[in-house]
Write an enzyme that holds these catalytic residues in place. Structure first.
Site, short mmCIF file in Angstrom:
data_model
loop_
_atom_site.label_atom_id
_atom_site.label_comp_id
_atom_site.label_asym_id
_atom_site.label_seq_id
_atom_site.Cartn_x
_atom_site.Cartn_y
_atom_site.Cartn_z
N ALA A 284 -13.29 0.44 -3.19
CA ALA A 284 -13.16 1.91 -3.18
C ALA A 284 -11.77 2.32 -2.72
CB ALA A 284 -14.24 2.52 -2.29
N GLY A 285 -10.77 1.60 -3.21
CA GLY A 285 -9.38 1.98 -2.94
C GLY A 285 -8.91 2.97 -4.00
N GLU B 257 8.87 1.81 6.30
CA GLU B 257 8.06 2.99 6.65
C GLU B 257 7.47 2.83 8.06
OE1 GLU B 257 5.40 3.77 3.24
OE2 GLU B 257 6.88 5.27 2.67
N VAL C 20 -17.69 -8.54 -1.10
CA VAL C 20 -17.86 -9.35 -2.31
C VAL C 20 -17.52 -10.80 -1.98
CG1 VAL C 20 -17.07 -9.75 -4.68
CG2 VAL C 20 -17.28 -7.41 -3.80
N ASP D 243 -4.08 -3.88 -7.10
CA ASP D 243 -3.29 -4.98 -6.53
C ASP D 243 -3.75 -6.37 -6.96
OD1 ASP D 243 -1.90 -3.02 -5.33
OD2 ASP D 243 -2.42 -3.54 -3.27
N LYS E 244 7.51 13.32 -0.65
CA LYS E 244 6.63 12.22 -0.24
C LYS E 244 5.23 12.77 0.12
CE LYS E 244 5.47 8.14 1.26
NZ LYS E 244 5.45 6.93 0.49
P1 NAD Z 1 7.58 -6.34 -0.30
O1 NAD Z 1 7.31 -7.64 -0.99
O2 NAD Z 1 8.01 -5.19 -1.12
O3 NAD Z 1 8.66 -6.57 0.87
C1 NAD Z 1 8.58 -7.67 1.75
C2 NAD Z 1 9.95 -7.92 2.40
O4 NAD Z 1 9.79 -9.03 3.29
C3 NAD Z 1 11.03 -8.30 1.40
O5 NAD Z 1 12.21 -7.56 1.68
C4 NAD Z 1 11.23 -9.79 1.62
O6 NAD Z 1 12.54 -10.23 1.37
C5 NAD Z 1 10.87 -9.94 3.11
N1 NAD Z 1 10.43 -11.29 3.46
C6 NAD Z 1 9.58 -12.10 2.77
N2 NAD Z 1 9.45 -13.30 3.41
C7 NAD Z 1 10.23 -13.23 4.53
C8 NAD Z 1 10.50 -14.13 5.59
N3 NAD Z 1 9.98 -15.35 5.65
N4 NAD Z 1 11.35 -13.74 6.57
C9 NAD Z 1 11.89 -12.50 6.55
N5 NAD Z 1 11.66 -11.61 5.57
C10 NAD Z 1 10.84 -11.96 4.57
O7 NAD Z 1 6.22 -6.04 0.49
P2 NAD Z 1 5.66 -4.66 1.10
O8 NAD Z 1 6.74 -3.89 1.76
O9 NAD Z 1 4.46 -5.03 1.88
O10 NAD Z 1 5.20 -3.86 -0.18
C11 NAD Z 1 4.17 -4.38 -1.03
C12 NAD Z 1 4.08 -3.53 -2.31
O11 NAD Z 1 3.62 -2.22 -1.98
C13 NAD Z 1 5.43 -3.35 -2.98
O12 NAD Z 1 5.26 -3.35 -4.37
C14 NAD Z 1 5.88 -2.00 -2.51
O13 NAD Z 1 6.78 -1.37 -3.40
C15 NAD Z 1 4.56 -1.26 -2.37
N6 NAD Z 1 4.67 -0.20 -1.35
C16 NAD Z 1 5.09 1.03 -1.77
C17 NAD Z 1 5.24 2.04 -0.85
C18 NAD Z 1 5.72 3.42 -1.32
O14 NAD Z 1 5.78 3.67 -2.54
N7 NAD Z 1 6.11 4.31 -0.42
C19 NAD Z 1 4.96 1.83 0.50
C20 NAD Z 1 4.53 0.55 0.91
C21 NAD Z 1 4.40 -0.46 -0.04
#
Ligand code: NAD
Length: 401
Positions: free
Chosen positions: A9-10, A164, A76, A297, A374
């Site tokens: 339910a996301g 964020e 699930v 996802d 936003k």
């Molecule tokens: P992400 O994969 O986008 O970012 C993860 C970050 O962690 C990267 O910069 C990566 O280089 C770093 N990283 C990975 N392994 C590492 C390590 N061992 N040591 C140090 N740094 C490391 O993940 P997220 O931020 O969780 O986002 C997940 C998804 O959700 C993405 O597609 C993102 O665009 C989306 N998201 C969107 C929004 C928004 O639209 N406002 C907000 C949150 C997330």
């Protein structure tokens, strides 16, 4: 009567549910989720930083279960596509004619040692609340121990989630400092990130704008420093690429935000997947079973423009949920499946309540106006998953309340 089962339910699951419910066709829907509430996954960082309570980013699933829909609160366990059945952890089995899998994400540790034991994840309401609780405890401990590590918070990874979260933590700086009985600047917020070019989805100037703002507030970035291990109260990162030499950063709060994978139900059910994401057909169905839709996802859908899968976002999850519902309605009427197309409206990262930066269409937005955009984006998701009632009670603008 045909049975449609929706798992999760996301954003994707609820959008599909609402679209199907509006049709009033001859079918019954069972919606399955482990929680009795929907949560806005894009706002978890606010709960983790203590800038929003749980109630502000959740609403009861019961509010959107209407007509011939049953809600099953359960986790699930496995999906059997051949038998058209879903096994739940409570022992029940659900049979389906059509299935929408929208089971969402989990934290990805990339096999790095000590992450599960020594870092805090932020993947759902419980874990986000746990992060805030933990931070509060460290602040209170400092008042007694005077251990500086109590005042240091390390965010691992500078993706959208990490950025964020840092912005929201900054909003909480004064409140947290008061709990510890120190001046706000005594709190240290760090971000350790593997790469040097941050937020690659934005052009360099725009990414620099957001990062510079966080830096101007005193947040310290260690970039080009891949994390190799997490020990108790210690982040171990590679300091020198050539020699592989590592350094340690100690802190009582270490939060893991280095990326996500799709639900592990996909692997457990024998789907061909990578990090929990299944490559789907153009119509968003399983490549072998055209009555099984995989959205949000847990789904990887190719972007024909760059031949890479689209990134997982709330925006695309909503769009996929609606598309899956439309295709099922078409199949029920003997029609065909249409391919999914997606035009991103842009993406905006918040840095606290009053700042943000990102792209709307192809235009850059920054600062307070971006933060307004936003909030509009967040309210649009809320309207699409919860409807007007939830928007009026949980929306981001004061004028609703
Ligand atoms: P992400 O994969 O986008 O970012 C993860 C970050 O962690 C990267 O910069 C990566 O280089 C770093 N990283 C990975 N392994 C590492 C390590 N061992 N040591 C140090 N740094 C490391 O993940 P997220 O931020 O969780 O986002 C997940 C998804 O959700 C993405 O597609 C993102 O665009 C989306 N998201 C969107 C929004 C928004 O639209 N406002 C907000 C949150 C997330």
């Amino acid at each position: 009567m045909k049975e449609i089962v929706i798992l999760g339910a996301g954003y994707a699951g609820l959008k599909a549910l609402r679209h199907l419910q509006a049709d009033k066709g001859d079918f019954h829907i069972t919606l399955v989720d482990r929680n009795e509430y929907h949560y806005e996954a894009t706002d978890l960082h606010e709960v983790a930083a203590g800038t929003q309570p749980k109630g502000k980013i959740t609403f009861p699933i019961a509010d959107v279960v209407k007509g011939s829909t049953t809600f099953e609160r359960a986790e699930v366990k496995e999906i059997d596509r051949k038998q058209q059945k879903v096994m739940l952890k409570n022992g029940k089995t659900l049979a389906y004619d059509y299935l929408i899998i929208a089971l969402g994400f989990r934290s990805e540790s990339f096999g790095i040692k000590g992450v599960a034991e020594n870092a805090l994840e932020m993947v759902d309401v419980k874990t986000a609340e746990n992060v805030y609780q933990h931070i509060v405890e460290q602040m209170k401990d400092y008042a007694i121990t005077k251990n500086k590590d109590d005042l240091r918070i390390v965010v691992c990874g500078a993706g959208f989630t990490g950025i964020e979260l840092l912005g929201a933590l900054e909003d909480s700086r004064k409140k947290l400092a008061a709990m510890a009985g120190v001046e706000p600047e005594k709190l240290q917020f760090y971000c350790v990130e593997a790469v040097t070019r941050l937020l690659p989805m934005f052009d360099e100037k725009l990414a620099d704008y957001g990062i510079s703002m966080l830096k101007s507030w005193g947040i310290k970035f260690l970039t080009g420093k891949p994390i190799k291990e997490i020990k108790p109260d210690t982040v171990i990162y590679q300091d020198d690429k050539e020699t592989g030499a590592t350094k340690e950063l100690t802190a009582k709060t270490i939060i893991w935000t280095t990326g996500v994978s799709g639900s592990n139900v996909m692997e457990a059910s024998g789907f061909s997947q990578r990090r929990g994401r299944v490559m789907v057909s153009p119509g968003l169905t399983d490549t072998e079973f055209s009555n099984v839709y995989i959205v949000g996802d847990v789904s990887a859908v190719m972007n024909a423009e760059n031949n890479r899968p689209y990134p997982t976002t709330a925006q695309i999850a909503l769009s996929m949920g609606e598309h899956a519902a439309k295709n099922i309605l078409s199949q029920l009427k003997g029609g065909s499946i249409t391919p999914f197309t997606f035009k991103s409206l842009g993406s905006v990262a918040s840095i606290g309540n009053t700042h943000a930066f990102g792209l709307v269409g192809k235009s850059m937005v920054k600062g307070y106006p971006a933060s307004f955009v936003k909030k509009m984006i967040m309210d649009k998701s809320l309207l699409e998953t919860g409807g007007v009632k939830e928007l009026l009670s949980k929306g981001r603008f004061d004028l609703y309340h």
